[in-house]
Design a protein around this motif. Structure first.
Motif, short mmCIF file in Angstrom:
data_model
loop_
_atom_site.label_atom_id
_atom_site.label_comp_id
_atom_site.label_asym_id
_atom_site.label_seq_id
_atom_site.Cartn_x
_atom_site.Cartn_y
_atom_site.Cartn_z
N ARG A 165 0.82 -1.19 0.00
CA ARG A 165 0.00 0.00 0.00
C ARG A 165 0.87 1.25 0.00
O ARG A 165 0.52 2.24 -0.63
N HIS A 166 1.94 1.21 0.72
CA HIS A 166 2.81 2.38 0.89
C HIS A 166 4.23 2.04 0.45
O HIS A 166 5.13 1.92 1.28
N PRO A 167 4.44 1.87 -0.85
CA PRO A 167 5.75 1.39 -1.32
C PRO A 167 6.86 2.42 -1.18
O PRO A 167 6.63 3.63 -1.30
N THR A 168 8.08 1.93 -0.95
CA THR A 168 9.27 2.76 -1.06
C THR A 168 9.71 2.79 -2.52
O THR A 168 9.38 1.90 -3.30
N PHE A 169 10.46 3.81 -2.86
CA PHE A 169 10.88 3.96 -4.26
C PHE A 169 12.17 4.78 -4.32
O PHE A 169 12.58 5.40 -3.32
N GLY A 170 12.78 4.78 -5.49
CA GLY A 170 13.95 5.61 -5.73
C GLY A 170 14.02 5.95 -7.20
O GLY A 170 13.56 5.18 -8.05
N PHE A 171 14.55 7.13 -7.52
CA PHE A 171 14.76 7.44 -8.94
C PHE A 171 15.90 8.44 -9.10
O PHE A 171 16.29 9.13 -8.16
N THR A 172 16.44 8.45 -10.31
CA THR A 172 17.56 9.31 -10.68
C THR A 172 17.08 10.35 -11.68
O THR A 172 16.40 10.00 -12.64
N VAL A 173 17.42 11.61 -11.45
CA VAL A 173 17.17 12.65 -12.44
C VAL A 173 18.52 13.10 -13.00
O VAL A 173 19.37 13.58 -12.25
N LYS A 174 18.70 12.90 -14.31
CA LYS A 174 19.91 13.36 -14.97
C LYS A 174 19.58 14.72 -15.57
O LYS A 174 18.82 14.80 -16.53
N TRP A 175 20.10 15.78 -14.97
CA TRP A 175 19.72 17.13 -15.40
C TRP A 175 20.21 17.39 -16.81
O TRP A 175 21.39 17.20 -17.12
N SER A 176 19.28 17.84 -17.68
CA SER A 176 19.63 18.04 -19.08
C SER A 176 20.35 19.37 -19.30
O SER A 176 20.94 19.59 -20.34
N PHE A 177 20.32 20.24 -18.29
CA PHE A 177 20.90 21.57 -18.46
C PHE A 177 22.16 21.78 -17.60
O PHE A 177 22.64 22.90 -17.44
N SER A 178 22.67 20.69 -17.03
CA SER A 178 23.89 20.78 -16.24
C SER A 178 24.53 19.40 -16.17
O SER A 178 23.95 18.41 -16.64
N ASP A 179 25.71 19.31 -15.57
CA ASP A 179 26.41 18.03 -15.44
C ASP A 179 26.08 17.34 -14.12
O ASP A 179 26.76 16.39 -13.74
N SER A 180 25.06 17.83 -13.42
CA SER A 180 24.71 17.28 -12.12
C SER A 180 23.68 16.16 -12.24
O SER A 180 23.05 15.98 -13.28
N VAL A 181 23.54 15.44 -11.16
CA VAL A 181 22.56 14.36 -11.06
C VAL A 181 21.90 14.47 -9.69
O VAL A 181 22.56 14.82 -8.70
N THR A 182 20.60 14.21 -9.61
CA THR A 182 19.94 14.10 -8.31
C THR A 182 19.31 12.73 -8.18
O THR A 182 18.69 12.24 -9.11
#
Lengths: 179, 179, 179, 179
Positions: free
Chosen positions: C81-98
């Motif tokens: 019902r209350h799942p944990t999750f994770g995801f990666t955002v590869k920023w298209s306008f910089s060399d950073s990642v979140t």
């Protein structure tokens, strides 16, 4: 009528400006966060050092919660409007320690708010378990004020003149009244 | 010769055992981390409170680095072998603050090690930038000791009797000698 | 008329109850956080994998913000019902990642909420600067829903019948209407 | 002798330069961290997306450890020498998720190193426990390579020609040989 309006405006500026626009955030006082934990910070000295009491509403252990001591320091109490700060809470009911760091802001209404992040370090018996000993999170604190202060401030629209009601409200933050 | 060896062995155990097996980690002293930053922690008082100096080797600002004050506390200095602790460094050359928390371990060789995590809080002008004000990381500290102490400890195999060499080594940690 | 009311009530319970009491949180859809950033998560597949778009409202760089891709996975879409999750955002306008990680909760009113923490990793030119490359923080997301859906849900008390008003509201979350 | 030296120097540069100075870090391959956890990252596609397997050596639960899937992405595989990246590990033996983010560096010896930070999110039954659900830490990964590759690279000085020894060494990182 036309002449009265500018006068009121100027009067309002005189009364409001010193309180709000130049208001500096000092940590001294009583604060509560969104989990219901509260802390009392004793007067900050000239070097920005302070100590106080932390009463958490939550624990990661099964031990009975007790008030714990906090010690820390803030940047330049007399110079900065929005100082950064840090403090350590040594939990009196467990072998853990939490460190908080953050910045004190004064919002557009003159309300102070402490935006903090923390690390909660648990005691582990073996260095092999060190990797899992640190939790991380955020807390937002707003100032708790004595009842008479916020009754005055909130005015008739929010505060009741009903004696029974006021009597049951001991502290108030920007948003609500705590008993 | 045959009779002397067991005697030396027992004598060695008597001298070494209390130092190692029951060795308690106290934060007082001089420490260096893997980035080359070092700190001096003054004597910890009976409540576990301490202060000291932090000399960072790195900065996220362009300001000239200066020694900064640290204040914190550790759990039960006389009771715990591997106490948790926390402290705040108020940077004297910027408006930032760092809080460290960790645990002091004594490894199987009797060397002390501080495993820490930290939050570095930068000052932001507007609460809208609060979201990006906190960095996070880890640091591992080992104890720095005066030269004569570690020469004695490391013995002939690692420490040189060469006067020129010894003279140029002011402090030593578990692994190396700092000039 | 008297007979119709209980019938409608029962019908309503049948329709609404399964939606709320047993409601499972699935990440698919459109979400907004407290900073005004929004993201669209495409349908989660049977293994819990998903991708989508992230449109941040804030940046730690001076580059122009652009929509960026996200990829991640959640636990057991059909069981928890209350799942944990994770995801990666590869920023298209910089060399950073979140990277974000969190858990999806359904509150007592049936509103879904994503409680997340994130690490924002900046690119550094030299490994010596690695220590300062990671920021940390929290974000809370609520679901954005098409206008007609929330008009229906909020009822007369909160939603206006004024056509002009409804027309200007494209998406709504638990608390407010976004244009 | 005088004439030979520059020739050797040029020859050395020709041989070494392509391998080291222009070496780009790509995540594909097998990696191990300081806790003994290892992961295999499958070929990264043109968009920088990848998946693979994570075999942790440690767990915060009491469940039996099993290999888990990872999914993530890195910045510009063909353009950046030291790309940032992020990935999600959905633990197959618990309801938790870990997200890693970091940067791949090539050190002065040509060895690749992944400097990462992670958030480990545990599942909690109630949103009231959300505050304590996230742990934080760091991991450093070095590349594991097939035995024959590192025997060749390390040369006679470090690698033994002894058949028994080589046979027992399946993978090697910058520092050591894993069986």
């Amino acid at each position: 009528m036309v002449q009265v309006t500018p006068l009121l405006l100027i009067l309002g500026m005189v009364l409001v400006a010193p309180g709000y626009s130049a208001k500096k955030c000092v940590l001294t006082g009583r604060w509560m966060n969104e989990l219901g934990s509260n802390m009392t910070i004793m007067p900050v000295n000239g070097k920005g050092e302070f100590w106080g009491f932390y009463h958490t509403a939550v624990t990661a252990t099964t031990n009975k919660i007790q008030v714990s001591l906090l010690r820390g320091s803030q940047h330049r109490p007399n110079q900065q409007r929005h100082p950064t700060f840090g403090f350590t809470v040594k939990w009196s009911f467990s072998d853990s320690v939490t460190v908080f760091t953050g910045q004190c802001f004064v919002d557009e209404k003159g309300n102070e708010i402490l935006k903090t992040m923390w690390l909660l370090r648990s005691h582990v018996d073996n260095i092999k378990d060190d990797w899992k000993a640190t939790r991380v999170g955020t807390n937002v604190f707003t100032r708790l004020r004595p009842r008479q202060e916020c009754s005055w401030e909130q005015g008739d629209s929010q505060a009741s003149d009903d004696d029974d009601d006021s009597a049951s409200c001991s502290f108030c933050s920007a948003d609500c009244c705590f008993q």
